[in-house]
Design a protein around this motif. Sequence first.
Motif, PDB file in Angstrom:
ATOM      1  N   MET A   1       0.805  -1.181   0.148  1.00  0.00           N
ATOM      2  CA  MET A   1      -0.088  -0.185  -0.235  1.00  0.00           C
ATOM      3  C   MET A   1       0.879   1.397   0.044  1.00  0.00           C
ATOM      4  O   MET A   1       0.580   2.392  -0.706  1.00  0.00           O
ATOM      5  N   PHE A   2       1.988   1.169   0.829  1.00  0.00           N
ATOM      6  CA  PHE A   2       2.949   2.427   0.776  1.00  0.00           C
ATOM      7  C   PHE A   2       4.128   2.382  -0.027  1.00  0.00           C
ATOM      8  O   PHE A   2       4.786   3.557  -0.282  1.00  0.00           O
ATOM      9  N   ASP A   3       4.482   1.178  -0.712  1.00  0.00           N
ATOM     10  CA  ASP A   3       5.505   1.173  -1.531  1.00  0.00           C
ATOM     11  C   ASP A   3       5.742   2.325  -2.560  1.00  0.00           C
ATOM     12  O   ASP A   3       6.724   2.892  -2.654  1.00  0.00           O
ATOM     13  N   ALA A   4       4.502   2.418  -3.363  1.00  0.00           N
ATOM     14  CA  ALA A   4       4.641   3.399  -4.524  1.00  0.00           C
ATOM     15  C   ALA A   4       4.840   4.628  -3.737  1.00  0.00           C
ATOM     16  O   ALA A   4       5.613   5.575  -4.471  1.00  0.00           O
ATOM     17  N   ARG A   5       4.466   5.263  -2.614  1.00  0.00           N
ATOM     18  CA  ARG A   5       4.862   6.311  -1.917  1.00  0.00           C
ATOM     19  C   ARG A   5       5.877   6.614  -1.398  1.00  0.00           C
ATOM     20  O   ARG A   5       6.640   7.503  -1.552  1.00  0.00           O
ATOM     21  N   ILE A   6       6.739   5.545  -1.143  1.00  0.00           N
ATOM     22  CA  ILE A   6       8.065   5.467  -0.618  1.00  0.00           C
ATOM     23  C   ILE A   6       8.874   5.431  -1.465  1.00  0.00           C
ATOM     24  O   ILE A   6      10.071   6.183  -1.163  1.00  0.00           O
ATOM     25  N   ARG A   7       8.870   5.025  -2.557  1.00  0.00           N
ATOM     26  CA  ARG A   7       9.873   4.805  -3.652  1.00  0.00           C
ATOM     27  C   ARG A   7      10.561   6.182  -4.078  1.00  0.00           C
ATOM     28  O   ARG A   7      11.777   6.102  -3.937  1.00  0.00           O
ATOM     29  N   PRO A   8       9.713   7.180  -4.129  1.00  0.00           N
ATOM     30  CA  PRO A   8      10.481   8.253  -4.702  1.00  0.00           C
ATOM     31  C   PRO A   8      11.266   8.825  -3.618  1.00  0.00           C
ATOM     32  O   PRO A   8      12.256   9.967  -4.003  1.00  0.00           O
ATOM     33  N   LEU A   9      11.084   8.701  -2.323  1.00  0.00           N
ATOM     34  CA  LEU A   9      11.902   9.178  -1.378  1.00  0.00           C
ATOM     35  C   LEU A   9      13.264   8.399  -1.018  1.00  0.00           C
ATOM     36  O   LEU A   9      14.100   9.037  -0.630  1.00  0.00           O
ATOM     37  N   ILE A  10      13.275   7.185  -1.117  1.00  0.00           N
ATOM     38  CA  ILE A  10      14.258   6.490  -0.831  1.00  0.00           C
ATOM     39  C   ILE A  10      15.152   5.903  -2.221  1.00  0.00           C
ATOM     40  O   ILE A  10      16.254   5.768  -2.120  1.00  0.00           O
ATOM     41  N   ASP A  11      14.562   5.999  -3.366  1.00  0.00           N
ATOM     42  CA  ASP A  11      15.244   5.636  -4.507  1.00  0.00           C
ATOM     43  C   ASP A  11      16.670   6.445  -4.806  1.00  0.00           C
ATOM     44  O   ASP A  11      17.675   5.917  -5.089  1.00  0.00           O
ATOM     45  N   PRO A  12      16.637   7.804  -4.737  1.00  0.00           N
ATOM     46  CA  PRO A  12      17.863   8.622  -4.623  1.00  0.00           C
ATOM     47  C   PRO A  12      18.944   8.210  -4.058  1.00  0.00           C
ATOM     48  O   PRO A  12      20.011   8.125  -4.454  1.00  0.00           O
ATOM     49  N   ALA A  13      18.619   7.827  -2.650  1.00  0.00           N
ATOM     50  CA  ALA A  13      19.683   7.604  -1.901  1.00  0.00           C
ATOM     51  C   ALA A  13      20.228   5.968  -2.159  1.00  0.00           C
ATOM     52  O   ALA A  13      21.469   5.909  -2.189  1.00  0.00           O
ATOM     53  N   LEU A  14      19.265   5.130  -2.440  1.00  0.00           N
ATOM     54  CA  LEU A  14      19.680   3.765  -2.790  1.00  0.00           C
ATOM     55  C   LEU A  14      20.379   3.554  -4.078  1.00  0.00           C
ATOM     56  O   LEU A  14      21.456   3.183  -4.335  1.00  0.00           O
ATOM     57  N   ASN A  15      20.023   4.584  -5.037  1.00  0.00           N
ATOM     58  CA  ASN A  15      20.788   4.721  -6.533  1.00  0.00           C
ATOM     59  C   ASN A  15      22.152   5.127  -6.073  1.00  0.00           C
ATOM     60  O   ASN A  15      23.140   4.495  -6.795  1.00  0.00           O
ATOM     61  N   ALA A  16      22.348   6.349  -5.173  1.00  0.00           N
ATOM     62  CA  ALA A  16      23.747   6.619  -5.071  1.00  0.00           C
ATOM     63  C   ALA A  16      24.798   5.715  -4.411  1.00  0.00           C
ATOM     64  O   ALA A  16      25.719   5.554  -4.796  1.00  0.00           O
ATOM     65  N   GLN A  17      23.986   4.940  -3.559  1.00  0.00           N
ATOM     66  CA  GLN A  17      24.870   3.935  -2.712  1.00  0.00           C
ATOM     67  C   GLN A  17      25.074   2.938  -3.644  1.00  0.00           C
ATOM     68  O   GLN A  17      26.086   2.228  -3.745  1.00  0.00           O
ATOM     69  N   GLY A  18      24.049   2.567  -4.464  1.00  0.00           N
ATOM     70  CA  GLY A  18      24.270   1.277  -5.408  1.00  0.00           C
ATOM     71  C   GLY A  18      25.501   1.681  -6.473  1.00  0.00           C
ATOM     72  O   GLY A  18      26.242   0.721  -7.037  1.00  0.00           O
ATOM     73  N   ARG A  19      25.448   2.898  -7.053  1.00  0.00           N
ATOM     74  CA  ARG A  19      26.780   3.237  -8.035  1.00  0.00           C
ATOM     75  C   ARG A  19      28.095   2.908  -7.097  1.00  0.00           C
ATOM     76  O   ARG A  19      29.140   2.556  -7.614  1.00  0.00           O
ATOM     77  N   VAL A  20      27.936   3.559  -5.889  1.00  0.00           N
ATOM     78  CA  VAL A  20      29.411   3.480  -5.120  1.00  0.00           C
ATOM     79  C   VAL A  20      29.629   1.839  -4.878  1.00  0.00           C
ATOM     80  O   VAL A  20      30.889   1.258  -5.242  1.00  0.00           O
TER      81      VAL A  20
END
Length: 204
Positions: A1-20
Amino acid sequence: MFDARIRPLIDPALNAQGRVIARWGISANQVTLLGLALGLLSAALIALGMFGWALLPLLLSRLADGLDGAVARASAPTGFGGYLDITCDFLFYGAVPLAFVLANPGANGAAGAFLLMSFYVNGASFLGYSVLAERHQMSSTARGVKTLYFTGGLLEGAETIGFFVALCLFPGAFALMAWVFGALCFVTAASRVLLAYRVFSKKR
């Protein structure tokens, strides 16, 4: 229920760490397997009655589950990577209820069996919908870029993680919470079946 709302908040940080992590030469599959290992460690601690200690590896395992996709996007996503990810997720989601049953079979056995059955049915409805969506070339990025098509529902990943955390904090209430959460899983599965009927009943 909340996943779609949370993704825009957490994806930038996750993507930055993923690149590292990708620059370090660590593959997405390795992150997936690390997440599984941490999840199974958490389950083992729960089975031993060490509920508080189980919280840290549980949360770290879910962090790894979020990072593996970010690492894949920063390097070379593969179909097998998505397959491995969902298989490890299902193993983790089954291991935690089993661990609570093993910790107290008398008090938790029936509720744990009901919860696992609800996970089984909910998972089948999710994967079946994903297969049909792929067949009809449907796509969605509402829950991030995924190998499989992810449908929404009353209970998704965020709610399940919160539920597991609550179980570790209040293990004496496992039976009650498992009956309630299991019932809501059946509601989620039923709603997905109805959605599949509306979307696919006139398609081959």
